[in-house]
Write a protein that holds these residues in place. Structure first.
Motif, PDB file in Angstrom:
ATOM      1  N   CYS A  56     -11.888  64.137  23.600  1.00 45.23           N
ATOM      2  CA  CYS A  56     -11.894  65.505  24.103  1.00 45.23           C
ATOM      3  C   CYS A  56     -13.024  66.270  23.415  1.00 45.23           C
ATOM      4  O   CYS A  56     -13.205  66.155  22.206  1.00 45.23           O
ATOM      5  CB  CYS A  56     -10.566  66.206  23.809  1.00 45.23           C
ATOM      6  SG  CYS A  56      -9.173  65.533  24.719  1.00 45.23           S
ATOM      7  N   SER A  58     -13.129  69.528  23.160  1.00 44.44           N
ATOM      8  CA  SER A  58     -12.406  70.521  22.360  1.00 44.44           C
ATOM      9  C   SER A  58     -11.444  69.779  21.444  1.00 44.44           C
ATOM     10  O   SER A  58     -11.180  68.598  21.629  1.00 44.44           O
ATOM     11  CB  SER A  58     -11.588  71.443  23.269  1.00 44.44           C
ATOM     12  OG  SER A  58     -12.417  72.053  24.219  1.00 44.44           O
ATOM     13  N   GLN A  59     -10.910  70.489  20.483  1.00 47.31           N
ATOM     14  CA  GLN A  59      -9.890  69.887  19.640  1.00 47.31           C
ATOM     15  C   GLN A  59      -8.556  69.959  20.378  1.00 47.31           C
ATOM     16  O   GLN A  59      -8.158  71.032  20.848  1.00 47.31           O
ATOM     17  CB  GLN A  59      -9.801  70.620  18.307  1.00 47.31           C
ATOM     18  CG  GLN A  59     -11.042  70.424  17.463  1.00 47.31           C
ATOM     19  CD  GLN A  59     -10.785  70.837  16.035  1.00 47.31           C
ATOM     20  OE1 GLN A  59     -10.236  70.073  15.248  1.00 47.31           O
ATOM     21  NE2 GLN A  59     -11.178  72.057  15.721  1.00 47.31           N
ATOM     22  N   VAL A  60      -7.891  68.813  20.486  1.00 48.20           N
ATOM     23  CA  VAL A  60      -6.595  68.729  21.153  1.00 48.20           C
ATOM     24  C   VAL A  60      -5.678  67.888  20.278  1.00 48.20           C
ATOM     25  O   VAL A  60      -6.076  66.826  19.793  1.00 48.20           O
ATOM     26  CB  VAL A  60      -6.704  68.071  22.552  1.00 48.20           C
ATOM     27  CG1 VAL A  60      -5.334  67.928  23.196  1.00 48.20           C
ATOM     28  CG2 VAL A  60      -7.634  68.863  23.445  1.00 48.20           C
ATOM     29  N   SER A  81      -4.550  73.210  21.688  1.00 51.18           N
ATOM     30  CA  SER A  81      -5.998  73.053  21.720  1.00 51.18           C
ATOM     31  C   SER A  81      -6.634  74.337  21.209  1.00 51.18           C
ATOM     32  O   SER A  81      -6.021  75.407  21.259  1.00 51.18           O
ATOM     33  CB  SER A  81      -6.488  72.772  23.141  1.00 51.18           C
ATOM     34  OG  SER A  81      -7.901  72.732  23.173  1.00 51.18           O
ATOM     35  N   ARG A  87      -6.015  74.328  26.616  1.00 51.92           N
ATOM     36  CA  ARG A  87      -4.618  74.600  26.258  1.00 51.92           C
ATOM     37  C   ARG A  87      -3.765  74.679  27.533  1.00 51.92           C
ATOM     38  O   ARG A  87      -2.639  74.200  27.576  1.00 51.92           O
ATOM     39  CB  ARG A  87      -4.553  75.915  25.487  1.00 51.92           C
ATOM     40  CG  ARG A  87      -3.312  76.087  24.687  1.00 51.92           C
ATOM     41  CD  ARG A  87      -3.550  77.138  23.576  1.00 51.92           C
ATOM     42  NE  ARG A  87      -2.502  76.991  22.615  1.00 51.92           N
ATOM     43  CZ  ARG A  87      -1.410  77.763  22.600  1.00 51.92           C
ATOM     44  NH1 ARG A  87      -1.276  78.744  23.445  1.00 51.92           N
ATOM     45  NH2 ARG A  87      -0.474  77.534  21.719  1.00 51.92           N
TER      46      ARG A  87
END
Length: 150
Positions: A56, A58-60, A81, A87
């Motif tokens: 990902c 983004s951070q998830v 996220s 999110r």
């Protein structure tokens, strides 16, 4: 971990119905963000490397707990996220799979739902790939729960 990862969020059928009523992509985009806002924040204790979804942009994070069920192990997910739209994608995925038995999780087709909702055509390839990574993580956790229960 609490087994109710979504707060004030509709179930998956309601999400699908709501999408069908929104003609404009901007409205759908806002709705995805709103779904993300309804997601309970993931406690810091679950924001670990082990819970981080690889692939990902983004951070998830996805935290999984397993509980016994008459129809096999049930998986309960909590996720978060650092990106608003992602999110919301986490919220949609969790509405589809969280609390379900492993067989239902493995039979579900979140990618088809993602496309049916028109998300793939309106989101960047990185977001689409990230969603696929989340789906793969959920399926891997379901397969692992099945092996552990055998």
């Amino acid at each position: 971990m609490d087994h109710s990862p979504l707060t004030n969020s509709p179930d998956i059928d309601e999400i699908i119905d709501n999408f069908s009523m929104l003609d404009d992509w901007d409205d759908r985009y806002r709705y995805v963000i709103e779904l993300g806002r309804g997601l309970r924040p993931l406690p810091e204790i679950h924001r670990t490397d082990a819970n981080k979804v690889q692939g990902c942009a983004s951070q998830v994070w996805l935290a999984t707990t397993v509980s016994p069920g008459a129809d096999g192990p049930r998986l309960h997910f909590a996720g978060d996220s650092d990106a608003h739209i992602v999110r919301g994608l986490v919220a949609i995925l969790l509405a589809l799979v969280s609390g379900k038995p492993t067989g239902e999780i493995l039979a579900a087709d979140p990618i088809a739902l993602f496309e049916r909702l028109g998300l793939r055509e309106h989101l960047t390839p990185q977001r689409s790939n990230g969603f696929r990574s989340m789906v793969e993580r959920v399926r891997a956790d379901a397969r692992q729960a099945l092996r552990a229960a055998a």
